[in-house]
Each structure stands twice: as C-alpha cells, then as structure tokens.
Scaffold this motif. Structure first.
Motif, PDB file in Angstrom:
ATOM      1  N   VAL A   1       0.842  -1.200   0.000  1.00 13.59           N
ATOM      2  CA  VAL A   1       0.000   0.000   0.000  1.00 13.59           C
ATOM      3  C   VAL A   1       0.873   1.243   0.000  1.00 13.59           C
ATOM      4  O   VAL A   1       0.602   2.210  -0.728  1.00 13.59           O
ATOM      5  CB  VAL A   1      -0.951  -0.009   1.224  1.00 13.59           C
ATOM      6  CG1 VAL A   1      -1.598   1.343   1.453  1.00 13.59           C
ATOM      7  CG2 VAL A   1      -2.012  -1.078   1.053  1.00 13.59           C
ATOM      8  N   TYR A   2       1.947   1.228   0.779  1.00  8.58           N
ATOM      9  CA  TYR A   2       2.820   2.399   0.867  1.00  8.58           C
ATOM     10  C   TYR A   2       3.530   2.665  -0.467  1.00  8.58           C
ATOM     11  O   TYR A   2       3.558   3.793  -0.946  1.00  8.58           O
ATOM     12  CB  TYR A   2       3.833   2.207   1.982  1.00  8.58           C
ATOM     13  CG  TYR A   2       4.626   3.442   2.307  1.00  8.58           C
ATOM     14  CD1 TYR A   2       4.025   4.546   2.883  1.00  8.58           C
ATOM     15  CD2 TYR A   2       5.988   3.502   2.040  1.00  8.58           C
ATOM     16  CE1 TYR A   2       4.745   5.684   3.188  1.00  8.58           C
ATOM     17  CE2 TYR A   2       6.721   4.636   2.339  1.00  8.58           C
ATOM     18  CZ  TYR A   2       6.091   5.723   2.916  1.00  8.58           C
ATOM     19  OH  TYR A   2       6.817   6.843   3.209  1.00  8.58           O
ATOM     20  N   LEU A   3       4.066   1.631  -1.090  1.00  8.06           N
ATOM     21  CA  LEU A   3       4.778   1.823  -2.354  1.00  8.06           C
ATOM     22  C   LEU A   3       3.834   2.203  -3.492  1.00  8.06           C
ATOM     23  O   LEU A   3       4.166   3.048  -4.325  1.00  8.06           O
ATOM     24  CB  LEU A   3       5.568   0.565  -2.705  1.00  8.06           C
ATOM     25  CG  LEU A   3       6.758   0.267  -1.786  1.00  8.06           C
ATOM     26  CD1 LEU A   3       7.404  -1.050  -2.173  1.00  8.06           C
ATOM     27  CD2 LEU A   3       7.762   1.397  -1.834  1.00  8.06           C
ATOM     28  N   LEU A   4       2.664   1.599  -3.531  1.00  6.61           N
ATOM     29  CA  LEU A   4       1.679   1.964  -4.552  1.00  6.61           C
ATOM     30  C   LEU A   4       1.215   3.405  -4.355  1.00  6.61           C
ATOM     31  O   LEU A   4       1.099   4.171  -5.321  1.00  6.61           O
ATOM     32  CB  LEU A   4       0.491   1.011  -4.518  1.00  6.61           C
ATOM     33  CG  LEU A   4      -0.594   1.261  -5.548  1.00  6.61           C
ATOM     34  CD1 LEU A   4      -0.071   0.960  -6.948  1.00  6.61           C
ATOM     35  CD2 LEU A   4      -1.810   0.427  -5.250  1.00  6.61           C
ATOM     36  N   GLY A   5       0.977   3.791  -3.101  1.00  6.63           N
ATOM     37  CA  GLY A   5       0.565   5.162  -2.819  1.00  6.63           C
ATOM     38  C   GLY A   5       1.639   6.175  -3.171  1.00  6.63           C
ATOM     39  O   GLY A   5       1.348   7.247  -3.700  1.00  6.63           O
TER      40      GLY A   5
END
Length: 129
Positions: free
Chosen positions: A24-28
């Motif tokens: 989620v962090y990398l996609l965001g």
C-alpha cells in the motif's frame, strides 16, 4: 470438519500484514509521484499526503494482521515492522534521519496507524448457545 476460518500460524499473519503495508505504501507513493509530476499536487502538499499515506498503510496492514492472528497487539507490531523497514531504507540511502523534523513525524504517523489497527480490530466474539 470444523466450521470457520482456517487458523494461520502467527508468522504468516505478520508476513501478510507486513507485505500489505509495504505494498500500500509503495503503490501510494507511486501515485503521489505521478500527481506531483503532472502538477496536480503541489510540492508543499506532498508531505501531508505522505504522512497520511504512512498512517493508512500501517492501518491496513495492522488490521489484516489483527484479523488473521486474532491478537490486538499485532497491529502495533506490524507498524513497528513497517517503520523499521522505513528506517533501514532511510539510513541506507541518506545515512541520517532528521528525527526532530519530518522523519519523526512519519514515524509517529505510522505508529498511530498501527495503534488504530489494534483498537479498531475485531474483539473477542462470544459464542451463542
């Protein structure tokens, strides 16, 4: 056969939660970078968005861990695992972190997300007779 969910090992729940948090962090961050490059998001507004993203990533992974392990402290431990990965990456790239500046705020946001996951996670369910 017993009805209900298949019980996972504790490490499997933490692995799933940690991977979801990092995903989620990398996609965001990828989406935020695209918004910055296109000029939709200003440079001054990028840090609050990163802080909110850090909180949401820790919250999502923590909720998954709490749901899979049925252990409320799993949310905070997943957030601690996520934050340790962020610390190692930060120290690996920049060799120092501004603890009193924005680096400390990101750590607090991530920890808050993990604590919220522990509080908002499913509680003990009573069986009806």
């Amino acid at each position: 056969m017993a009805k209900g969910r298949k019980k996972l090992a504790m490490w499997q729940g933490f692995l799933a939660g940690g991977l979801l948090t990092l995903g989620v962090y990398l996609l965001g961050l990828s989406i935020l970078t695209l918004l910055l490059v296109k000029g939709i998001l200003s440079e001054g507004g990028s840090f609050p968005m990163v802080a909110a993203l850090c909180t949401l990533a820790a919250l999502s992974g923590g909720l998954l861990t709490v749901r899979l392990t049925l252990w409320r402290a799993g949310g905070a431990l997943t957030a601690a695992l996520f934050l340790s990965v962020l610390l190692l990456a930060g120290l690996g790239f920049w060799e120092e972190i501004a603890w009193l500046g924005r680096g400390g705020i990101l750590l607090l946001c991530g920890l808050a997300g993990g604590l919220l996951a522990g509080v908002a996670g499913p509680g003990k369910r009573r069986r009806r007779k």
